[in-house]
Design a protein around this motif. Structure first.
Motif, mmCIF file in Angstrom:
data_model
loop_
_atom_site.group_PDB
_atom_site.id
_atom_site.type_symbol
_atom_site.label_atom_id
_atom_site.label_comp_id
_atom_site.label_asym_id
_atom_site.label_seq_id
_atom_site.Cartn_x
_atom_site.Cartn_y
_atom_site.Cartn_z
ATOM 1 N N PHE A 46 2.004 -15.038 8.854
ATOM 2 C CA PHE A 46 3.190 -16.051 8.812
ATOM 3 C C PHE A 46 4.096 -16.032 7.857
ATOM 4 O O PHE A 46 4.058 -16.409 6.790
ATOM 5 N N ASN A 48 7.076 -16.755 7.583
ATOM 6 C CA ASN A 48 8.007 -17.738 7.238
ATOM 7 C C ASN A 48 7.451 -18.982 6.136
ATOM 8 O O ASN A 48 8.223 -19.946 6.017
ATOM 9 N N GLU A 49 6.145 -18.736 5.746
ATOM 10 C CA GLU A 49 5.438 -19.891 5.178
ATOM 11 C C GLU A 49 5.584 -19.559 3.742
ATOM 12 O O GLU A 49 5.187 -18.355 3.244
ATOM 13 N N ILE A 51 3.748 -19.489 0.310
ATOM 14 C CA ILE A 51 2.459 -19.938 -0.366
ATOM 15 C C ILE A 51 2.639 -20.379 -1.692
ATOM 16 O O ILE A 51 3.091 -19.769 -2.439
ATOM 17 N N LEU A 67 0.472 -24.447 1.400
ATOM 18 C CA LEU A 67 1.786 -24.109 1.576
ATOM 19 C C LEU A 67 2.677 -25.132 1.157
ATOM 20 O O LEU A 67 2.203 -26.105 0.429
ATOM 21 N N HIS A 68 4.074 -25.172 1.522
ATOM 22 C CA HIS A 68 5.030 -25.953 1.043
ATOM 23 C C HIS A 68 4.720 -27.369 1.409
ATOM 24 O O HIS A 68 4.481 -28.394 0.737
ATOM 25 N N ASP A 69 4.456 -27.564 2.759
ATOM 26 C CA ASP A 69 4.167 -28.841 3.201
ATOM 27 C C ASP A 69 3.041 -29.239 4.272
ATOM 28 O O ASP A 69 2.819 -30.147 4.681
ATOM 29 N N LYS A 70 2.227 -28.338 4.059
ATOM 30 C CA LYS A 70 0.825 -28.334 4.947
ATOM 31 C C LYS A 70 -0.163 -27.361 4.196
ATOM 32 O O LYS A 70 -0.038 -27.045 3.009
ATOM 33 N N GLY A 72 -3.117 -24.027 5.052
ATOM 34 C CA GLY A 72 -3.616 -22.818 5.896
ATOM 35 C C GLY A 72 -4.824 -22.571 5.457
ATOM 36 O O GLY A 72 -5.461 -23.063 4.304
ATOM 37 N N VAL A 85 -2.688 -22.031 10.517
ATOM 38 C CA VAL A 85 -2.049 -22.972 9.648
ATOM 39 C C VAL A 85 -2.576 -24.225 10.389
ATOM 40 O O VAL A 85 -2.483 -24.412 11.472
ATOM 41 N N GLU A 87 -2.080 -27.745 11.334
ATOM 42 C CA GLU A 87 -1.049 -28.739 11.639
ATOM 43 C C GLU A 87 -1.585 -30.085 11.246
ATOM 44 O O GLU A 87 -2.662 -30.485 11.243
ATOM 45 N N ASN A 134 -2.318 -33.345 5.586
ATOM 46 C CA ASN A 134 -2.625 -33.026 6.980
ATOM 47 C C ASN A 134 -2.977 -34.340 7.901
ATOM 48 O O ASN A 134 -2.853 -34.559 9.116
#
Length: 154
Positions: A46, A48-49, A51, A67-70, A72, A85, A87, A134
């Protein structure tokens, strides 16, 4: 002459058996205790994620990634690493009986459902807080218009 050939073949079989058992033992010892490897492998899966933080399980076979907003998840699958990831709203978490672990059901990847033990209860609670974000669906994150918090009053 025939006995020498059989002895050589027997020695070769023994050598390959020894090498195979050593490689199998090394695979069991290899885990995700090395956070650098976890960062590289998850970043490759990933790119574009962003850490923010990692937390490995006690046995090193899984790493939870903040991660930034979720969140993994990365798991050692013996020959490769499985990265996922999580969701929002697609995971269920229950504390384990030991108090140092979590029993997690991944709704999008049920083959990863398992109990995960951490070195301490503090680490388990931190991972549960990452996963807590989440649980909240996007529409539930917004406050109703009638409720103005003290921080928003002027």
């Amino acid at each position: 002459m025939g006995i020498i050939v059989w002895c050589v073949l027997f020695a070769i079989v023994i050598f390959f058996a020894f090498v195979a058992t050593r490689m199998a033992a090394q695979n069991k010892e290899d885990g995700l205790h090395d956070t650098g490897l976890a960062i590289i492998e998850f970043g490759r899966a990933f790119p574009n994620e962003a850490i923010r933080q990692l937390q490995a399980t006690e046995n090193g076979q899984a790493v939870f990634v903040r991660l930034h907003d979720k969140a993994g998840f990365m798991r050692n699958m013996s020959r490769h690493f499985s990265c996922h990831v999580i969701e929002p709203g697609r995971v269920r978490v229950v504390g384990s009986e030991t108090g140092r672990g979590l029993v997690i059901d991944f709704l999008d990847a049920p083959h990863h459902n398992a109990g995960f033990e951490f070195a301490s209860a503090k680490e388990a609670s931190e991972v549960s807080l990452w996963l807590l974000g989440n649980y909240i669906a996007e529409p539930d994150k917004d406050l109703p218009p009638g409720n103005i918090s003290a921080a928003n009053k002027q």
